[in-house]
Design a protein around this motif. Structure first.
Motif, short mmCIF file in Angstrom:
data_model
loop_
_atom_site.label_atom_id
_atom_site.label_comp_id
_atom_site.label_asym_id
_atom_site.label_seq_id
_atom_site.Cartn_x
_atom_site.Cartn_y
_atom_site.Cartn_z
N HIS A 7 -32.30 -47.22 -6.19
CA HIS A 7 -33.56 -47.90 -5.83
C HIS A 7 -34.54 -46.92 -5.19
CE1 HIS A 7 -31.32 -51.94 -5.62
NE2 HIS A 7 -32.12 -51.97 -6.67
N ARG A 37 -41.33 -55.88 -6.39
CA ARG A 37 -41.14 -57.33 -6.25
C ARG A 37 -40.71 -58.01 -7.55
NH1 ARG A 37 -45.43 -56.72 -3.10
NH2 ARG A 37 -46.94 -57.22 -4.72
N SER A 38 -41.15 -57.48 -8.70
CA SER A 38 -40.98 -58.26 -9.93
C SER A 38 -40.03 -57.68 -10.98
CB SER A 38 -42.35 -58.50 -10.57
OG SER A 38 -42.95 -57.28 -10.95
N TRP A 39 -39.73 -56.41 -10.94
CA TRP A 39 -38.85 -55.86 -11.96
C TRP A 39 -37.40 -56.17 -11.64
CZ3 TRP A 39 -40.31 -50.50 -14.33
CH2 TRP A 39 -41.60 -50.56 -14.84
N PRO A 40 -36.64 -56.59 -12.63
CA PRO A 40 -35.23 -56.95 -12.41
C PRO A 40 -34.39 -55.84 -11.77
CG PRO A 40 -35.93 -57.70 -14.56
CD PRO A 40 -37.06 -56.87 -14.02
N GLU A 43 -34.00 -56.33 -8.12
CA GLU A 43 -33.55 -57.67 -7.75
C GLU A 43 -32.80 -57.70 -6.41
OE1 GLU A 43 -30.34 -59.67 -10.26
OE2 GLU A 43 -32.26 -60.42 -11.03
N ASP A 44 -31.94 -56.73 -6.16
CA ASP A 44 -31.15 -56.73 -4.92
C ASP A 44 -31.65 -55.72 -3.88
OD1 ASP A 44 -30.36 -54.67 -6.55
OD2 ASP A 44 -28.23 -54.86 -6.12
N GLN A 47 -37.12 -56.08 0.18
CA GLN A 47 -38.55 -55.77 0.11
C GLN A 47 -39.08 -55.04 1.34
OE1 GLN A 47 -40.36 -56.50 -2.75
NE2 GLN A 47 -38.34 -57.05 -3.51
#
Length: 137
Positions: A7, A37-40, A43-44, A47
């Protein structure tokens, strides 16, 4: 310094692309936030970690190895299957203002080289981003 997580590596690439021309615009910063915020792939990811990760990247850029050091860390941190995703995230930031400055093009070239991406993949990512960001006027 420990290697970044996948990440963090993805975020580093977006930050170095935005900072490449020494002007991190509000539009670029907003796009980084949108991607996280929006890309898979995020997801984990928590933020509230975005700003500290971006600041860590900025700090690394000012160290002895600078950009080359950050790119090397990213290359080590990203699994092969996320390399095209990483380039797509960086390209998204470069293309968001609908103009590609020379510095951004150069950083994208360095990213492509570090991630060992083929020409067709790079072209497809670029075309898709431009199509997605196009406006009617």
């Amino acid at each position: 310094m420990p290697s970044p997580s996948p990440h963090e590596a993805l975020i580093y690439l977006m930050v170095i692309t935005s900072a490449s021309d020494r002007d991190m615009t509000d539009v670029e910063l907003a796009r980084i936030g949108d991607v996280v915020r929006s890309w898979p792939v995020f997801e984990d990811f928590k933020q509230d970690g975005l700003v500290p990760v971006a600041q860590a990247c900025q700090k690394l850029l000012h160290e002895k190895d600078g950009l080359e050091g950050v790119l090397a860390q990213v290359g080590e941190a990203l699994p092969e299957r996320l390399r095209d995703t990483a380039y797509a995230a960086a390209f998204e930031v470069a293309a968001v203002d609908l103009e590609m400055r020379l510095e951004e093009v150069r950083v994208l070239q360095l990213i492509r080289r570090e991630l060992d991406l083929d020409t067709l993949t790079v072209a497809a990512i670029g075309r898709a981003a431009k199509a997605r960001l196009r406006t009617l006027t």
